[in-house]
Design a protein around this motif. Structure first.
Motif: not given
Length: 403
Positions: A72-73, A75-76, A79
């Protein structure tokens, strides 16, 4: 028998604690000895050099932290990178508009630069009000001249008449551009002795901007008719890229020169300073006869500036050797410097005043180390976070790279 067994571990623990204390004491002695040895080694220049080389080799190496982060990190972070790409696209658009603004103001600069050329070449004599500019040593010169006139009135009067006659015969500002080239180290390295008589015929350098495709600028070197070549204008065209490199988008630092094109020079017979004739003796292996062979080879000259190496395109872009890359990088830097500094401020490079200012602009404005630590908190002129430095560097040739 049960009681001794139950107490045995306590004895062992006590022994371990005592041994542990002894080890700590021994370890302390060892650490002190190691520190002493390390201090002695650090005084050895060879050890220091080896250590610095080792540290230099690991600077910038990945620590593994990013790879160890949860999905999840990561993935950020992706972004954020996409946002960064949007920022770069916007920055590229900003520089495109700056280029359009440069093209607009180039038309307003043109009449001023044309007037400069007229004065340099002697086609126009400036009026008194146009010469109304203070000189730092003007008063000293006047006082010195007054004293000399008092002491040697008659001699000086005759001398002034002769000088006045010479001044009337002298047109414009002789050797204007050649003096500039010799004052600037970057250009002086290019100018050879055999180039100087030709550059004495150089009357003006103009910058023409292109807001179409491809975007860029052209340097025009205007010569008076001379005995060396038939052209009166020699050109050097530079192509610029304002978008980021698709293969390395995050390396973007602003517009960069990516290509340059020179022009042919039609040299008169025996006047081509870019080549020289060399004689070489060759001996026949079988017959043992020696003969002299004449070859034409490239000669060092400023005018090689107009025949730069070709930049490979498309699939062959990575085929450039290191020497060619170095030549092109130097060429781009020179072209950029002429455009941003020499042409707009030529008179200051002629007098040498601009050279003093350039000393402070080297290495992106870094100050020379005078042995004292800089305290920005106590600097009244320090302004953190301002964007004026970046804009000034771009518009005045400070920080835009050429690759």
């Amino acid at each position: 028998m049960a009681e001794p067994d139950s107490k045995a571990p306590d004895v062992e623990e006590e022994v371990e604690e005592v041994e542990g204390e002894e080890e700590d004491e021994a370890g302390g002695d060892t650490a002190a000895e190691s520190t002493k040895i390390a201090a002695q080694l650090m005084k050895n220049p060879q050890v220091l050099a080896a250590l610095q080389e080792k540290l230099g080799s690991i600077v910038g190496t990945p620590s593994g932290y990013i790879q160890s982060l949860p999905k999840p990190v990561k993935r950020r972070i992706k972004a954020l990178k996409k946002l960064q790409n949007d920022v770069i696209n916007l920055e590229a658009q900003f520089y495109k508009e700056v280029h359009v603004l440069e093209c607009k103001y180039a038309a307003q600069y043109a009449p001023l630069f044309d007037k400069r050329c007229e004065i340099v070449t002697g086609n126009v004599e400036p009026k008194d009000d146009e010469c109304d500019w203070p000189s730092d040593d003007e008063k000293d010169e006047e006082d010195k001249l007054a004293d000399e006139l008092k002491e040697k009135a008659k001699v000086e009067e005759k001398k002034e008449e002769e000088e006045k006659k010479t001044e009337e015969e002298m047109k414009g500002i002789p050797g204007f551009w050649l003096t500039i080239f010799k004052n600037v180290d970057m250009l002086a390295e290019m100018v050879q002795d055999h180039d100087e008589p030709i550059l004495n015929h150089l009357q003006d350098i103009k910058v023409k901007f292109s807001d179409g495709e491809p975007k860029g600028f052209t340097l025009e070197f205007h010569f008076e008719p001379n005995e060396f070549f038939t052209e009166t204008v020699l050109t050097k065209q530079y192509t610029m890229r304002f978008e980021q490199d698709s293969t390395d988008p995050f390396s973007y630092e602003g517009p960069e020169i990516v290509k340059c094109t020179g022009c042919p020079i039609t040299w008169n017979k025996g006047k081509n300073v870019t080549v020289k004739t060399v004689k070489k003796k060759q001996k026949h292996k079988g017959r043992g006869i020696t003969r002299t062979v004449t070859k034409t080879v490239q000669n060092d000259s400023f005018f090689n500036f107009f025949t730069p190496p070709q930049v490979p395109e498309g699939e062959n872009e990575d085929d450039m050797d290191e020497d060619t890359e170095a030549l092109l990088a130097a060429d781009f830097e020179i072209g950029h410097f002429i455009r941003e500094r020499i042409v707009p401020r030529s008179v200051l490079y002629f007098t040498g005043e601009a050279l003093e200012n350039d000393e402070y602009d080297d290495e992106d404005g870094e100050e020379e180390d005078d042995g004292e630590d800089y305290d920005e908190e106590n600097d009244p002129d320090f302004q953190p976070g301002t964007s004026s430095h970046k804009m000034r560097n771009f518009l005045q040739g400070g920080g835009r790279k050429a690759s």
